[in-house]
Design an enzyme around this catalytic site. Structure first.
Site, PDB file in Angstrom:
ATOM      1  N   GLY A 189       0.822  -1.211   0.000  1.00  0.00           N
ATOM      2  CA  GLY A 189       0.000   0.000   0.000  1.00  0.00           C
ATOM      3  C   GLY A 189       0.850   1.252   0.000  1.00  0.00           C
ATOM      4  CB  THR A 191       5.099   5.894   1.659  1.00  0.00           C
ATOM      5  OG1 THR A 191       5.638   5.345   0.449  1.00  0.00           O
ATOM      6  CG2 THR A 191       6.241   6.179   2.629  1.00  0.00           C
ATOM      7  CB  VAL A 193      -1.035   3.017   5.171  1.00  0.00           C
ATOM      8  CG1 VAL A 193      -1.557   1.829   5.980  1.00  0.00           C
ATOM      9  CG2 VAL A 193      -2.168   3.992   4.880  1.00  0.00           C
ATOM     10  N   GLY A 194       2.189   2.600   5.415  1.00  0.00           N
ATOM     11  CA  GLY A 194       3.330   1.731   5.715  1.00  0.00           C
ATOM     12  C   GLY A 194       4.038   2.125   6.999  1.00  0.00           C
ATOM     13  CD  GLU A 211       7.100  -5.467  -1.835  1.00  0.00           C
ATOM     14  OE1 GLU A 211       7.292  -4.569  -2.683  1.00  0.00           O
ATOM     15  OE2 GLU A 211       7.965  -6.310  -1.530  1.00  0.00           O
ATOM     16  CB  CYS A 245       3.022   0.171  -6.396  1.00  0.00           C
ATOM     17  SG  CYS A 245       3.483  -1.493  -6.931  1.00  0.00           S
TER      18      CYS A 245
END
Length: 493
Positions: A189, A191, A193-194, A211, A245
């Site tokens: 998802g 960056t 939320v990462g 990812e 992405c």
């Protein structure tokens, strides 16, 4: 399924420790179940993607159905060899011992999928989790609820529901999931939320693959075939309406190439979609109103040199090229994730490299050039998750290559054997020799400590080029001679 996630994870952990998921036959059966799920439900999957994501059947077949089948079949073909312990070359100090690396499953893993490829980007990491022998909780994206509901209702009919669970919900349910202790987390998802995922994982020191994405640049060299480059770059921008992405986010080229590229791109778009592009079923739509508004806002005040037509009722944004872009413009401050391509002019490859390196490391980097010298400048002088020369997107589908980001674009890799490795802990195993000769060679480490013993240890542990290979292939009589020489050289230590 029950929303009691604590009990669900507890049950999965009990199943994992029973050893059920670890056998070759079980893993193979589950992978065959995944393949059956994709094969038997292909039409339903395509219909759901068409209705919910407005994807053309052609794109869904390639990016979802075909890719899932390819990944599953590769795992089925290679599973037995992947599961075998590997035997690294060992130092002469361990020449009589067994030195192995065993691939162990982590345990109960969490897979959080995105909305842009809602089947493939859930199933693809699940293939690795199953092949490696884990139990798993799968969390599809709530932005594509029909896809998520279909996975929840249908997937348990094909794989063991006591080992693999689909858990649906929105932000609240995901937050609840992240409060639990998992043995590994795999997230695909944004960056932003990462970072939330990574922070939650840190509480339990949970290893994590992220990812993510970012702004993947394209450099168009003056030597490039501009017609071919325009076809491939604009194809990457139009595929899934740029909602990938690894989509080419912005273009770097000289002033000389800019006008040539725009002209060639216009020709290709018209050739592909015709005069009435909005009515053409081969072009995908934006996923929802929020993303549509975000993208159209990025176009405000821009110099549009191609496209630019939009329709909020139809979530339609025409493939659009924007020129005279400044680095401080909003369109250069976030990942576009849509069919809009800004062009920034740079006059040399070195200037392009400097521009790229002054920003976060991208997930993908694309270079179009016929010059090996210029290609090597980007291969050696830039940093990105992956690089693709004279094409876009295609490195993603090459399972011989690890796919993943670096820095802000992600952590870790997967696809093919790399998926198996991602979901496997590489456990070191040393099995020591117990025979008399082995004990004789090891006795040098025991008290009383002497200078001669220290000399022998220093000699044996020296890194002599090629000696490890010689010793690894030495016969037992030769080993006896070597150690006997050492013994008598220092006269009984």
């Amino acid at each position: 399924m029950s929303k009691d996630i604590e009990k669900t994870i507890s049950d999965l952990r009990k199943t994992f420790y029973s050893g059920k998921t670890k056998t070759y036959d079980f893993r193979r059966a589950q992978l065959n179940g995944l393949l059956q799920f994709v094969t038997e439900n292909e039409r339903q999957i395509l219909d759901i993607l068409s209705k919910e994501n407005r994807k053309p059947k052609f794109e869904s077949c390639i990016s979802e159905i075909s890719h899932m089948k390819t990944e599953i079949n590769e795992a089925l073909t290679n599973l037995k060899s992947w599961m075998q312990p590997t035997k690294p070359r060992k130092h002469i100090s361990y020449i009589l011992d067994k030195v192995e690396i065993h691939s162990q499953p982590y345990g109960v893993v969490l897979i959080i999928g995105p909305w842009n490829y809602p089947f493939d980007l859930v199933i693809s990491p699940l293939i690795g989790a199953i092949a490696a022998g884990n139990c798993a909780v799968v969390k599809p994206s709530e932005i594509t609820p029909a896809c998520a509901k279909f996975l929840e209702d249908t997937l348990p009919n094909y794989i063991d529901s006591s080992c693999y669970v689909v858990y649906n919900g929105g932000v609240a349910e995901t937050t609840k999931l992240l409060e639990q202790k998992f043995d590994y987390i795999f997230y695909t998802g944004s960056t932003a939320v990462g970072k939330i995922i990574y922070k939650a994982a840190a509480k339990h020191l949970t290893p994590t693959t992220l990812e993510l994405g970012g702004k993947s640049p394209v450099y168009l060299d003056d030597s490039a075939d501009v017609e071919l480059a325009a076809a491939r770059i604009m194809w990457g921008k139009c595929w899934n309406s740029g909602q990938s992405c690894v989509e080419p986010d912005y273009l770097l080229c000289s002033e000389y190439m800019k006008d040539k590229f725009v002209k060639a791109a216009k020709k290709k778009i018209q050739e592909w979609y015709g005069e009435k592009m909005k009515q053409n079923a081969d072009f995908c739509r934006i996923i929802n109103q929020n993303h549509f508004k975000r993208l159209t806002k990025l176009l405000e005040g821009s110099t549009i040199v191609l496209g630019g037509h939009t329709d909020p009722a139809d979530l339609y944004i025409e493939p659009t090229i924007v020129a005279n872009v400044k680095t401080t413009d909003p369109i250069m401050e976030e990942e576009i994730f849509g069919p809009i391509l800004p062009i920034i002019t740079v006059e040399t490859p070195e200037a392009a490299i400097e521009f790229i390196n002054n920003r976060e490391k991208p997930l993908a980097l694309y270079v179009f050039s016929t010059s090996k010298i210029e290609q090597n400048k980007f291969l050696d002088g830039t940093y990105s998750g992956g690089i693709c020369i004279n094409d876009v997107l295609m490195h993603y589908s090459c399972s011989a290559l690890p796919f993943g980001g670096v820095g802000a674009s992600g952590i870790g890799t997967y696809h093919g054997v790399y998926s198996f490795d991602t979901f496997s802990h590489k456990r070191a195993a040393l099995i020591k020799s117990l025979d008399r000769f082995g004990e004789f060679t090891q006795s040098v480490r025991y008290p009383p400590y002497t200078e001669n013993k220290l000399k022998i240890i220093n000699l044996v542990t020296m890194n002599i080029p090629g000696m490890d290979f010689v010793m690894s292939n030495a016969t037992l009589p030769l080993l006896l001679v070597i150690f006997a020489l050492l013994y008598f050289m220092y006269f009984k230590f």
